[in-house]
Design an enzyme around this catalytic site. Sequence first.
Site, PDB file in Angstrom:
ATOM      1  N   PRO A  52     -23.496 -16.326  90.968  1.00  0.00           N
ATOM      2  CA  PRO A  52     -23.881 -15.274  91.924  1.00  0.00           C
ATOM      3  C   PRO A  52     -23.654 -13.856  91.386  1.00  0.00           C
ATOM      4  CG  PRO A  52     -21.756 -16.171  92.536  1.00  0.00           C
ATOM      5  CD  PRO A  52     -22.230 -16.961  91.348  1.00  0.00           C
ATOM      6  N   CYS A  53     -24.450 -13.494  90.398  1.00  0.00           N
ATOM      7  CA  CYS A  53     -24.311 -12.177  89.755  1.00  0.00           C
ATOM      8  C   CYS A  53     -24.503 -11.028  90.744  1.00  0.00           C
ATOM      9  CB  CYS A  53     -25.319 -12.052  88.623  1.00  0.00           C
ATOM     10  SG  CYS A  53     -25.110 -13.264  87.309  1.00  0.00           S
TER      11      CYS A  53
END
Length: 96
Positions: A52-53
């Site tokens: 989940p950048c």
Amino acid sequence: MSGFSRRLYALVRQIPPGQVATYGQLALLLGNPRMSRAVGTALSACRDDSIPCHRVVGTNGSLTGYAGGIHKKEQLLELERADMSRFFLPEKGTAL
């Protein structure tokens, strides 16, 4: 994938939905607070949707540096019910 990237991605996976970490915080957790740009570079190269950048933001609250586009990052954080009052969209930059 380098050991640095593996360790970074493992940290990013630990950020809960609706929460964020900064590039600087992640660099510090990786052992070198001066590596925030390296964190950003590694995240920009990430193509793994399980990481989940979008939960990584600038220290000043800037929603910068998301390969999927800055507005997509904003939408994902809103979907996770993150407190958006402390974030802003940068006026210029490569991630827009």
